[in-house]
Design an enzyme around this catalytic site. Structure first.
Site, PDB file in Angstrom:
ATOM      1  N   THR A  28      63.487  42.754  43.896  1.00  0.00           N
ATOM      2  CA  THR A  28      63.626  43.840  42.922  1.00  0.00           C
ATOM      3  C   THR A  28      64.992  44.497  43.125  1.00  0.00           C
ATOM      4  O   THR A  28      65.464  44.574  44.263  1.00  0.00           O
ATOM      5  CB  THR A  28      62.494  44.865  43.132  1.00  0.00           C
ATOM      6  OG1 THR A  28      61.254  44.221  42.841  1.00  0.00           O
ATOM      7  CG2 THR A  28      62.641  46.091  42.226  1.00  0.00           C
ATOM      8  N   ASP A  83      65.862  38.253  47.791  1.00  0.00           N
ATOM      9  CA  ASP A  83      65.784  39.684  47.510  1.00  0.00           C
ATOM     10  C   ASP A  83      67.074  40.366  47.970  1.00  0.00           C
ATOM     11  O   ASP A  83      67.799  39.833  48.814  1.00  0.00           O
ATOM     12  CB  ASP A  83      64.566  40.275  48.246  1.00  0.00           C
ATOM     13  CG  ASP A  83      64.103  41.604  47.672  1.00  0.00           C
ATOM     14  OD1 ASP A  83      64.812  42.176  46.816  1.00  0.00           O
ATOM     15  OD2 ASP A  83      63.026  42.086  48.078  1.00  0.00           O
ATOM     16  N   ASP A  86      69.517  47.307  50.813  1.00  0.00           N
ATOM     17  CA  ASP A  86      70.364  48.503  50.729  1.00  0.00           C
ATOM     18  C   ASP A  86      71.360  48.545  51.874  1.00  0.00           C
ATOM     19  O   ASP A  86      72.488  48.999  51.701  1.00  0.00           O
ATOM     20  CB  ASP A  86      69.484  49.756  50.715  1.00  0.00           C
ATOM     21  CG  ASP A  86      68.593  49.757  49.497  1.00  0.00           C
ATOM     22  OD1 ASP A  86      69.128  49.700  48.382  1.00  0.00           O
ATOM     23  OD2 ASP A  86      67.358  49.752  49.655  1.00  0.00           O
ATOM     24  N   LYS A  96      65.513  48.504  53.060  1.00  0.00           N
ATOM     25  CA  LYS A  96      65.183  48.173  51.681  1.00  0.00           C
ATOM     26  C   LYS A  96      64.329  49.285  51.077  1.00  0.00           C
ATOM     27  O   LYS A  96      63.815  50.128  51.784  1.00  0.00           O
ATOM     28  CB  LYS A  96      64.415  46.834  51.617  1.00  0.00           C
ATOM     29  CG  LYS A  96      65.331  45.646  51.869  1.00  0.00           C
ATOM     30  CD  LYS A  96      64.626  44.307  51.690  1.00  0.00           C
ATOM     31  CE  LYS A  96      63.873  44.132  50.426  1.00  0.00           C
ATOM     32  NZ  LYS A  96      64.659  44.364  49.203  1.00  0.00           N
ATOM     33  N   GLY A  97      64.211  49.225  49.747  1.00  0.00           N
ATOM     34  CA  GLY A  97      63.357  50.199  49.082  1.00  0.00           C
ATOM     35  C   GLY A  97      64.101  51.169  48.202  1.00  0.00           C
ATOM     36  O   GLY A  97      63.519  52.112  47.668  1.00  0.00           O
ATOM     37  N   GLU A 105      57.752  44.187  48.415  1.00  0.00           N
ATOM     38  CA  GLU A 105      58.845  43.353  48.952  1.00  0.00           C
ATOM     39  C   GLU A 105      58.504  42.861  50.352  1.00  0.00           C
ATOM     40  O   GLU A 105      58.759  41.705  50.694  1.00  0.00           O
ATOM     41  CB  GLU A 105      60.151  44.147  48.971  1.00  0.00           C
ATOM     42  CG  GLU A 105      60.737  44.337  47.573  1.00  0.00           C
ATOM     43  CD  GLU A 105      61.946  45.250  47.534  1.00  0.00           C
ATOM     44  OE1 GLU A 105      62.719  45.143  46.582  1.00  0.00           O
ATOM     45  OE2 GLU A 105      62.107  46.088  48.437  1.00  0.00           O
ATOM     46  N   LYS A 123      77.161  46.202  51.534  1.00  0.00           N
ATOM     47  CA  LYS A 123      75.853  46.469  52.145  1.00  0.00           C
ATOM     48  C   LYS A 123      75.822  46.204  53.664  1.00  0.00           C
ATOM     49  O   LYS A 123      74.878  46.590  54.340  1.00  0.00           O
ATOM     50  CB  LYS A 123      74.772  45.584  51.487  1.00  0.00           C
ATOM     51  CG  LYS A 123      74.661  45.731  49.966  1.00  0.00           C
ATOM     52  CD  LYS A 123      74.127  47.089  49.597  1.00  0.00           C
ATOM     53  CE  LYS A 123      73.925  47.275  48.115  1.00  0.00           C
ATOM     54  NZ  LYS A 123      72.916  46.454  47.509  1.00  0.00           N
TER      55      LYS A 123
HETATM   56  C1  5RP Z   1      64.413  47.484  46.057  1.00  0.00           C
HETATM   57  C2  5RP Z   1      65.332  47.004  47.098  1.00  0.00           C
HETATM   58  C3  5RP Z   1      66.620  46.388  46.640  1.00  0.00           C
HETATM   59  O1  5RP Z   1      66.688  45.092  47.096  1.00  0.00           O
HETATM   60  C4  5RP Z   1      67.764  47.214  47.169  1.00  0.00           C
HETATM   61  O2  5RP Z   1      67.588  48.543  46.720  1.00  0.00           O
HETATM   62  C5  5RP Z   1      69.115  46.671  46.686  1.00  0.00           C
HETATM   63  O3  5RP Z   1      69.242  46.864  45.327  1.00  0.00           O
HETATM   64  P1  5RP Z   1      70.495  46.399  44.505  1.00  0.00           P
HETATM   65  O4  5RP Z   1      70.468  44.905  44.471  1.00  0.00           O
HETATM   66  O5  5RP Z   1      70.298  47.016  43.149  1.00  0.00           O
HETATM   67  O6  5RP Z   1      71.729  46.918  45.189  1.00  0.00           O
HETATM   68  O7  5RP Z   1      65.094  47.069  48.274  1.00  0.00           O
HETATM   69  O8  5RP Z   1      63.350  48.230  46.549  1.00  0.00           O
END
Ligand code: 5RP
Length: 226
Positions: A28, A83, A86, A96-97, A105, A123
């Site tokens: 996500t 996936d 963050d 994550k989250g 997840e 990241k």
């Molecule tokens: C969702 C997550 C995402 O993988 C995380 O927030 C990274 O998001 P993005 O790809 O938009 O930078 O943990 O709950």
């Protein structure tokens, strides 16, 4: 290169780990969304796979793109989970989250033989903690959990919906507490402390779960493993 271009590069590289007949976990967030689009294109071109998504949002997108969804009843083991994250720390410890899907997840990641993280190079961190650590909690228990997290000096803040009026709800109808804790020196210890609080459903520290990270930036895609 923009951050979005880097995310796309990582998502495209992840497609090299996908082959016919695979069962795939779909993450996500913005990077995962790019991967789902790439996967959708491949399915349109004849790739045969089945997937389990980590959020209602990703499941909806996958369906719209013609990706066949399965369930843990029929598919208890996934070949690969792709996936975002963050934060990516040493040993592929993750936070994550950010998009609030950490519970699903973590469940999907736990069912996968390989967990590939796709991300842009902003990241990667030397220590986790700059990004607030999300903790999913049962609504009823949230005042109690907030007190305990404050005792642990983790500075929890109830996540609010975009229009501000109401708490944001996860796909399971729970609240998210974002912990502005600063540098996390011992992620295992922090994870255990949070886990021990009654009313906590899950936290966003993913330790010892990711097997590979595809990190994209100016120099292309770098592969990091544990
Ligand atoms: C969702 C997550 C995402 O993988 C995380 O927030 C990274 O998001 P993005 O790809 O938009 O930078 O943990 O709950």
């Amino acid at each position: 290169m923009t951050q979005d271009q880097a995310k796309l590069l990582a998502a495209r590289r992840a497609m090299e780990f996908v082959s016919d007949g695979m069962k795939i976990g779909l993450g996500t967030g913005t990077t995962s969304t790019l991967f789902i689009h790439e996967l959708g294109k491949a399915v349109r071109d004849g790739l045969s796979i089945e997937a389990i998504a980590t959020s209602d949002e990703s499941a909806k997108l996958a369906s719209e793109l013609g990706i066949k969804l399965t369930s843990f009843q029929d598919t208890p083991v996934l070949d690969v989970n792709v996936d975002g994250a963050d934060e990516i720390g040493p040993g592929l410890a993750l936070t994550k989250g950010g998009h609030g899907a950490l519970l699903h997840e973590k469940i999907v990641a736990s069912a996968a033989k390989k967990f590939i993280v796709v991300a842009d190079d902003t990241k990667v961190v030397a220590k986790l903690g700059k990004f607030p650590l999300p903790v999913e909690v049962i609504q009823l228990a949230s005042p109690l959990v907030i007190r305990r997290l404050k005792d642990l000096r983790l500075n929890p803040l109830l996540r609010m919906s975009a229009n501000g009026g109401k708490p944001w709800l996860t796909d399971e109808g729970n609240f998210i507490l974002d912990c502005h804790c600063g540098q996390i020196d011992n992620p295992e210890e922090t994870a255990a402390e949070i886990r021990s609080i009654v009313g906590v459903v899950e936290h966003g520290l993913f330790l010892g779960m990711a097997t590979l990270a595809l990190i994209a930036g100016e120099k292309g895609v770098q592969e990091l493993d544990r």
